[in-house]
Write an enzyme that holds these catalytic residues in place. Structure first.
Site, PDB file in Angstrom:
ATOM      1  N   GLY A 251      77.357 -14.321 -32.818  1.00 16.69           N
ATOM      2  CA  GLY A 251      76.077 -14.379 -33.742  1.00 16.69           C
ATOM      3  C   GLY A 251      75.358 -12.893 -33.308  1.00 16.69           C
ATOM      4  N   ASP A 252      75.606 -12.262 -32.129  1.00 16.67           N
ATOM      5  CA  ASP A 252      74.708 -11.062 -31.893  1.00 16.67           C
ATOM      6  C   ASP A 252      75.561  -9.904 -32.668  1.00 16.67           C
ATOM      7  OD1 ASP A 252      72.966 -11.873 -29.635  1.00 16.67           O
ATOM      8  OD2 ASP A 252      74.994 -11.989 -28.493  1.00 16.67           O
ATOM      9  N   ARG A 253      77.021 -10.060 -32.809  1.00 16.59           N
ATOM     10  CA  ARG A 253      77.605  -9.174 -33.707  1.00 16.59           C
ATOM     11  C   ARG A 253      77.281  -9.172 -35.013  1.00 16.59           C
ATOM     12  NH1 ARG A 253      79.737  -4.632 -33.472  1.00 16.59           N
ATOM     13  NH2 ARG A 253      78.131  -4.198 -35.182  1.00 16.59           N
TER      14      ARG A 253
END
Length: 454
Positions: A251-253
């Site tokens: 999700g961060d990526r």
């Protein structure tokens, strides 16, 4: 270009090793530790991902003064960090993995702290941003009124991507995109249940009205993402298939790539498509477990990470990797028969595909007729093709060296002296074989026929 990441940071500790026996004290695995690595998590992970791409990254956060915070500062070396006092212990998440499989996770200091204050120095960093990623991990920073006011003003000028948290504050109005995952969207949108596309769409519609953002982008894991703009129709963007594993950091990526694409002027839907591909590539390359590498993973052509990942998965299971190659410009029945025959020789088929520039050097300036992205997509749509690996060179040797197939297949119109790569295949114990050639079926003949029609 300057990207500012705003949000909560935490310390991630990865303990990795192997487990070959059970403890005599209890039926639990004994992990023989090979390595202990500490890295920045939360907003720190987003900042590190962007910095690994050579971008000018600034992190606005709060930090404690304990030993874990000192480790965090070390993990954030090379990133401009502007931090106020957190007023709480540094949250630490410790993951233990044995033979690439997660065994257990320990959380320390992760209870929600009192809302931290925001310093003038923290607010001043925002003024020079070309894009902002808000990584909310539910520790109160995004609820600060001064910070919210600054972010709302900034959202009218530059792309702001807000990655929310169930325990965090609502996004400020006007942000370019809010990126909840499916459980977060269902929980916040009041839908409940396990979801599916209809439930995700309903939740996104509710949240779009509540948050007053310009779009809501619900990440759907292996299904990809659902994009709902405030002024358009919803779009589902499918994800590339990658082996199941630890999804931590995906999700961060996604949020980092989406913000960067929007900052570069990319429209929402293609920006989200880039983000889906980046998240899949991140997982295929090993996810957070591979972040200790000094350099970012090599950026491959679309489909290449899937090809290498598919081959690795088959090989780990003791299966046979088959590969074939060519330009595949204007797919025809001869191609389909060759590919189908090749696939039956093993457990996966990877097509090593000449890039557009490679085709031009081999076939002339009028070729290819179809670009490499479309050629790869057409090949992947065939049930017999498991992956496509694009190469830029005139011959496929370098790509084959990376792939190392067990069987290399060519059409029966080739002789062994016309396949210089056959010797390379033998170097790792592979074999080169041919399958029947089907005359009167060729791209050149088909192109000539189309020219006469035109």
């Amino acid at each position: 270009m300057k990207i500012v990441v705003v949000g909560d940071v935490l310390l991630d500790t990865d303990i990795t090793g192997s487990a070959q026996r059970l403890s005599p004290d209890a039926p639990v695995p004994v992990v023989d530790v090979d390595s202990i690595r500490k890295r920045a998590g939360g907003a720190g992970l987003v900042a590190r991902m962007l910095a690994r791409e050579g971008l000018d990254v600034a992190l606005v956060t709060v930090l404690s003064e304990d030993g874990a915070a000192a480790d965090l500062r070390g993990a954030l070396t090379g990133i401009t960090v502007t931090a106020g006092p957190s007023g709480a212990p540094t949250p630490v998440k410790t993951r233990i993995r044995a033979d690439a499989q997660a065994v257990v996770r320990f959380d320390e200091g992760c209870s929600p702290p009192p809302a931290p204050a925001v310093t003038p120095e923290m607010l001043s960093v925002l003024s020079g941003a070309d894009a902002v990623v808000v990584a909310d991990y539910g520790r109160g920073l995004t609820g600060n009124p001064e910070l919210r006011s600054a972010l709302e003003a900034l959202a009218g000028r530059v792309p702001v991507v807000w990655d929310p948290h169930p325990a965090g504050a609502d996004p400020v109005p006007g942000v370019a995109a809010v990126t909840p995952n499916l459980p977060e969207a269902l929980s916040s949108g009041g839908g409940g249940g396990t979801g599916g596309i209809p439930a995700a769409l309903h939740a996104a519609e509710v949240l779009l009205g509540r948050w007053r953002s310009r779009s809501v982008v619900v990440t759907l894991g292996s299904l990809g993402a659902l994009v709902l703009p405030a002024d358009g129709l919803p779009q589902v963007i499918p994800a590339q298939e990658v082996p199941a594993g630890d999804a931590c950091g995906a999700g961060d990526r996604f949020a980092a790539t989406l913000a960067l694409a929007l900052a570069r002027g990319t429209a929402l839907e293609p920006a989200a498509e880039q983000a889906v591909q980046a998240a899949a590539g991140f997982l295929a390359a090993g996810g957070v477990a591979a972040l200790h590498r000094e350099k970012a993973p090599v950026q491959l052509h679309s489909g290449s990470l899937d090809a290498l990942s598919a081959a690795r998965t088959v090989r780990e299971r003791g299966g046979t990797v088959v590969a074939t190659g060519g330009c595949f410009d204007l797919l025809h029945a001869g191609h389909a028969r060759t590919l189908s025959a090749a696939r039956r020789l093993g457990d996966c088929l990877i097509v090593v595909l000449n890039s557009d520039s490679s085709v031009r050097r081999l076939k002339g300036e009028q070729r290819p007729i179809i670009g490499q992205a479309d050629r790869a997509e057409l090949l992947l749509s065939l049930g017999c093709v498991d992956g496509v690996l694009v190469f830029e060179e005139d011959t496929p040797e370098a790509a084959l060296e990376r792939l190392r197939p067990d069987i290399w297949v060519k059409g029966g119109d080739y002789r062994e002296d016309q396949l210089p790569e056959a010797r390379l295949i033998k170097a790792w114990g592979g074999e080169t074989v041919t399958v029947p050639y089907h005359p009167a079926r060729s791209t050149t003949a088909l192109a000539a026929a189309l020219a006469r029609v035109g």
